[in-house]
Scaffold this active site. Structure first.
Site, PDB file in Angstrom:
ATOM      1  N   HIS A 201     138.087  91.496   1.914  1.00  0.00           N
ATOM      2  CA  HIS A 201     137.177  92.441   3.165  1.00  0.00           C
ATOM      3  C   HIS A 201     138.250  91.974   4.140  1.00  0.00           C
ATOM      4  O   HIS A 201     138.496  92.782   5.320  1.00  0.00           O
ATOM      5  CB  HIS A 201     136.080  91.319   3.842  1.00  0.00           C
ATOM      6  CG  HIS A 201     135.556  90.933   5.305  1.00  0.00           C
ATOM      7  ND1 HIS A 201     134.824  92.446   5.653  1.00  0.00           N
ATOM      8  CD2 HIS A 201     135.613  90.654   5.935  1.00  0.00           C
ATOM      9  CE1 HIS A 201     134.520  92.270   6.239  1.00  0.00           C
ATOM     10  NE2 HIS A 201     135.101  91.278   7.291  1.00  0.00           N
TER      11      HIS A 201
ATOM     12  N   CYS B  35     129.032  93.742   9.041  1.00  0.00           N
ATOM     13  CA  CYS B  35     130.598  93.991   8.508  1.00  0.00           C
ATOM     14  C   CYS B  35     130.308  94.280   7.129  1.00  0.00           C
ATOM     15  O   CYS B  35     131.211  95.024   6.469  1.00  0.00           O
ATOM     16  CB  CYS B  35     131.326  93.498   9.144  1.00  0.00           C
ATOM     17  SG  CYS B  35     131.918  93.324  11.080  1.00  0.00           S
TER      18      CYS B  35
ATOM     19  N   HIS C 267     139.478  97.541  12.034  1.00  0.00           N
ATOM     20  CA  HIS C 267     137.907  97.001  11.059  1.00  0.00           C
ATOM     21  C   HIS C 267     136.845  97.954  11.608  1.00  0.00           C
ATOM     22  O   HIS C 267     136.452  97.793  12.790  1.00  0.00           O
ATOM     23  CB  HIS C 267     137.739  95.466  11.671  1.00  0.00           C
ATOM     24  CG  HIS C 267     136.189  95.219  11.210  1.00  0.00           C
ATOM     25  ND1 HIS C 267     135.959  95.614  10.607  1.00  0.00           N
ATOM     26  CD2 HIS C 267     135.889  93.974  10.738  1.00  0.00           C
ATOM     27  CE1 HIS C 267     135.225  94.585  10.082  1.00  0.00           C
ATOM     28  NE2 HIS C 267     134.973  93.632  10.144  1.00  0.00           N
TER      29      HIS C 267
END
Lengths: 83, 434
Positions: free
Chosen positions: B324, B184, B361
């Site tokens: 994040h 990620c 996400h």
């Protein structure tokens, strides 16, 4: 399945996959290279046509075909072998 | 002094093109509008079988219509470009289509080939495991039907490099082209790689694309078994599922999307008269030296400090943080603790938001999309909200810009990305006065 039906499937896939080719340009006497297909497009036409016709021709045999007539011969034989 | 000015203009790296395809907009303009409006793009899965896995919701672009997208932008792209794109993507899975669509926007805006040879332009693609759904489907054909009936170009498309190469072919990029993987944090690590290419003078302009992982049932199920994704409370109100920092957060919400940036040196961009969206002041990468999904304060603090050091600025220059913030119970708590430790008292006065609260996400595309979100906010003097802030978590007490956007001018921002496998990467972005 008749040879005409096999040819119709192969011709349709050539027209769909190789840019700028019309149905009239596709005949048994020419090769896909002659029509401007690159190596990936040839693989795609052959594989999609086999799947659509539910045929199976070993890769080792396919590589011998030098024009559409020889390819259709292989497809026709495979169709005849089918149970 | 402008924070980047200590560097020679030939070493200062700026962004001159941006493009996105997300669940809330397929252009930078629509993306920003949705972010500022606080619009969620999370829905029930549209086309994915639901009976064999737990996941019901996410950011689903399986119905993305590349032809419609390109036609909609028909006045911008030439007919020849649209034709070549559609031909290249004729039988492609979703990831290469999204990457191409985002890359076309960014490259078209920056237009480096107006002054630069193709050999001096390259492409770093951020991401891995991209065509996962395609691989699963062909595996089923192989085992359950007939091995020869797998997709004809499977041998190419099973490799992530095909997603890279399709866009490199489309845009005629003939310099350094390669993929970079960092879960990620892929997008930020890819930026670092592209910066290095430019500073080493191996290219004049670099395309950086954040590529999506095609969400398929097996991976979704795997993440559910790890208790990483939201599967319980919000299946009937999916737009409320991604709620970073909120007390009822219960896991990340996987999403599809792609982002693209064009990077070049400040001297090159000024010579060309290119529009500059911002400067990459600093970037960092650290590892937790742990394969666990459990995030680590130490590694995150280290990544934030190293990015500031790379930019040669103190923490007091940071005016905004794009976190994040994935909406997991532990991840958000660890990130808040890390921000407090890295910024000290400064953390109390710095607004922090989560783009993921609206788009979910984006996995390997996430950091590219969030860097774009950061630059768009900087360029429009606005901060988008973190949505779904309904029940504050008493332990998480920073300014998360809850639920409503606000006007704010900021010149220096930090974007955090922390991936599975303990991969941490932070980027410091700055305004460039034209």
């Amino acid at each position: 399945v008749t040879r005409e039906q096999i040819f119709a499937v192969v011709r349709k896939n050539i027209v769909n996959i190789v840019e700028g080719v019309s149905e009239d340009a596709v005949s048994e006497e020419i090769s896909m290279r002659d029509l401007g297909a690159d190596s990936l497009q040839i693989v795609e036409v052959v594989s999609r046509s086999m799947k659509e016709l539910r045929l199976k021709v070993p890769r080792t045999e396919l590589s011998r075909a030098t024009n559409l007539r020889e390819l259709l011969d292989l497809f026709e034989k495979a169709a005849a072998r089918r149970p | 002094m402008n924070p980047g000015e200590w560097r020679d203009a030939g070493d200062r790296i700026v962004i001159t093109g941006m493009g996105v395809v997300t669940v809330i907009g397929d252009s930078t303009g629509t993306f920003l509008d949705s972010l500022v409006a606080g619009r969620s793009g999370i829905t029930r899965w549209k086309g994915r079988q639901e009976d064999r896995h737990y996941s019901r919701i996410g950011g689903d672009l399986s119905d993305f219509d590349l032809h419609g997208h390109l036609e909609h932008r028909g006045e911008v792209y030439s007919g020849d470009l649209v034709k070549r794109c559609l031909s290249l993507m004729r039988a492609a899975p979703l990831p290469p289509k999204l990457v191409a669509a985002a890359a076309l926007q960014a490259w078209h805006e920056a237009d480096p080939h107006s002054t630069t040879a193709p050999e001096r332009t390259g492409h770093v693609l951020a991401g891995h495991n991209l065509n996962a759904g395609y691989i699963v489907e062909n595996s089923l054909t192989f085992y359950q039907d007939e091995p020869d009936y797998i997709e004809p170009l499977f041998g190419l498309l099973c490799l992530d490099t095909d997603v890279l190469s399709a866009t490199s072919e489309l845009l005629d990029l003939r310099g350094p082209c390669f993929t970079v993987g960092g879960a990620c944090a892929s997008g930020s690590v890819a930026l670092m790689a592209a910066i290095d290419v430019l500073r080493a003078d191996r290219a004049d302009a670099m395309l950086v694309t954040g590529a999506p992982i095609e969400l398929e049932p097996v991976a979704l199920h795997g993440w559910a078994l790890l208790d990483a994704i939201s599967i319980r409370s919000f299946n009937d109100s999916p737009e409320r599922a991604s709620r970073p920092f909120d007390a009822r957060r219960e896991g990340f919400v996987p999403s599809e999307g792609a982002g693209a940036l064009v990077l070049e040196t400040l001297s090159g961009a000024r010579r060309r008269g290119a529009r500059i969206h911002g400067e990459l002041l600093g970037v960092s990468a650290t590892s937790d030296a742990s394969r666990l999904t459990r995030p680590d304060v130490r590694g995150q603090v280290s990544a934030m400090r190293l990015a500031l050091q790379d930019a040669r600025i103190t923490k007091d220059r940071i005016e905004y943080i794009n976190a994040h913030a994935t909406s997991t119970a532990l991840g958000d708590a660890v990130e808040v603790a890390a921000i407090k430790e890295a910024l000290g008292d400064r953390s109390r006065s710095v607004p922090v938001n989560s783009t993921k609260s609206m788009i979910g996400h984006g996995l390997s595309a996430a950091s590219t999309l969030e860097i774009i979100a950061t630059l768009l906010q900087m360029g429009h003097d606005v901060l988008h909200p973190t949505i779904n802030q309904e029940e504050p978590d008493p332990d998480l007490d920073l300014d998360f810009i809850p639920n409503r956007a606000r006007s704010a001018r900021f010149d220096v921002a930090l974007s955090n990305s922390f991936g599975f496998g303990g991969i941490n990467s932070c980027v410091v972005l700055g305004r460039i006065e034209e």
